[in-house]
Design an enzyme around this catalytic site. Sequence first.
Site, short mmCIF file in Angstrom:
data_model
loop_
_atom_site.label_atom_id
_atom_site.label_comp_id
_atom_site.label_asym_id
_atom_site.label_seq_id
_atom_site.Cartn_x
_atom_site.Cartn_y
_atom_site.Cartn_z
NE ARG A 91 -3.66 0.04 2.52
CZ ARG A 91 -3.91 -0.91 3.41
NH1 ARG A 91 -3.19 -0.98 4.52
NH2 ARG A 91 -4.85 -1.79 3.23
CE1 TYR A 92 0.47 4.32 4.07
CE2 TYR A 92 0.74 2.17 5.08
CZ TYR A 92 0.09 3.38 5.02
OH TYR A 92 -0.92 3.65 5.90
NE ARG A 95 5.16 1.95 6.27
CZ ARG A 95 4.77 3.13 5.79
NH1 ARG A 95 5.30 3.63 4.69
NH2 ARG A 95 3.81 3.79 6.40
CB CYS A 104 -3.84 -15.95 15.60
SG CYS A 104 -3.90 -14.80 14.22
CB CYS A 108 -8.35 -10.52 18.79
SG CYS A 108 -6.61 -10.86 19.09
CB CYS A 111 -9.48 -10.32 14.48
SG CYS A 111 -8.30 -10.45 13.12
NE ARG A 113 -4.63 -8.18 7.50
CZ ARG A 113 -3.51 -7.68 8.04
NH1 ARG A 113 -2.94 -8.29 9.06
NH2 ARG A 113 -2.97 -6.59 7.54
CG ASP A 274 -9.49 -1.57 11.58
OD1 ASP A 274 -9.38 -0.41 11.15
OD2 ASP A 274 -8.51 -2.26 11.94
CG ASP A 311 -5.48 0.78 8.54
OD1 ASP A 311 -5.27 1.10 7.35
OD2 ASP A 311 -4.67 0.15 9.24
CE LYS A 318 -1.34 0.95 10.09
NZ LYS A 318 -1.09 0.27 8.80
#
Length: 350
Positions: A91-92, A95, A104, A108, A111, A113, A274, A311, A318
């Site tokens: 996206r950037y 990076r 995971c 969570c 989450c 995702r 999010d 985000d 962000k």
Amino acid sequence: MNEQRPIRTARELIDAGLVAPGDEAAISRVASRYAVAISPAIASLIDRKDANDPIARQFVPNAAELTLTPEERADPIGDGAHSPVPGIVHRYPDRVLLKAVHVCPVYCRFCFRREMVGPQGLGMLTAEELDAAIAYIAEHSEIWEVILTGGDPLVLSPRRLGEIMARLHEIDHVKIVRFHTRVPVVEPERIDADLIAALKASGKATYVALHANHPRELTPEARTATARLIDAGVVMVSQSVLLKGVNDDPAVLADLMRAFVETRIKPYYLHHPDLAPGTSHFRLSIEEGQALVASLRGRVSGLCQPTYILDIPGGHGKAVISASTIAAEGGGCYTVTDFRGQGHAYPPKA
Ligand SMILES: *Cc1c(COP(=O)(O)O)cnc(C)c1O
Ligand code: SF4
């Protein structure tokens, strides 16, 4: 109760005293929709006598997750819009995210995702996909930093991680490798000499961003695990999500940031939650978030100040969303607000 393996089903949650027997049907529905796992370290951290325990709230599935609101998105931060090859999000310019695994050690409940992670999620990159992802990084000389996320990259074995790091070692333009993980908190026993050697095997500057949201997560075991990383030369930063019923309180937030700093972890990001499906019970307003973040300024050390981040839905990246403390008054004059909320002219009036 078997403390050696994660709790995954409604039945196991009931047996562990984390869900009331009468809720089995609703919780089974949640568990069939979104992955569930509670590691032994987290299970033992939950206060079963507290109906509002902030650790339970983060990890124990809740019937409220079945409620969807119109603004929620399956891909709330737009990863899909910027994925040139599987496992890479670019996206950037300087990076990329490298998502080698979508599993995971805990899941969570908030989450971002949640539609991609877990046993029914995107799984692990195949050997060919991983080759293509590494080739993409090698071909793009503007990529200065590779951020391993997922999923949680530290669920990979030291051997697999070491192999990926050895391949990044060969790419000269990559100078920084960053891992985003919850493992030092949720499975501190994994942070051993082999794993640390693997993390550092790229030979690049190695950063680990630790995801934790409540000061109680920084247990003595977690602090020992992070100390091992830091003593081995890894730089650690924090990443937290501002969550209703978990850390939406000035004292809790201050304790969390202090716990990071005491552990030599520099507070980095505090994310506004999010718009992930079934997470409206965790969301507070941006105004509430701004007031909480402002409450840290002046009350606790400058070392304890995270950057409050949103985000932007749709993959726009962000944005910093702290309330501004400076207002332009025209003619080069400003009003600056101090930590007590009092305004001051800048430059001072003669
Ligand atoms: C969050 C994110 C990053 C990392 O952003 P930083 O501001 O450098 O922490 C990089 N790429 C993508 C796609 C992201 O979502
Ligand atoms: S550790 Fe990260 S990716 Fe995994 S469930 Fe939690 S928020 Fe999602």
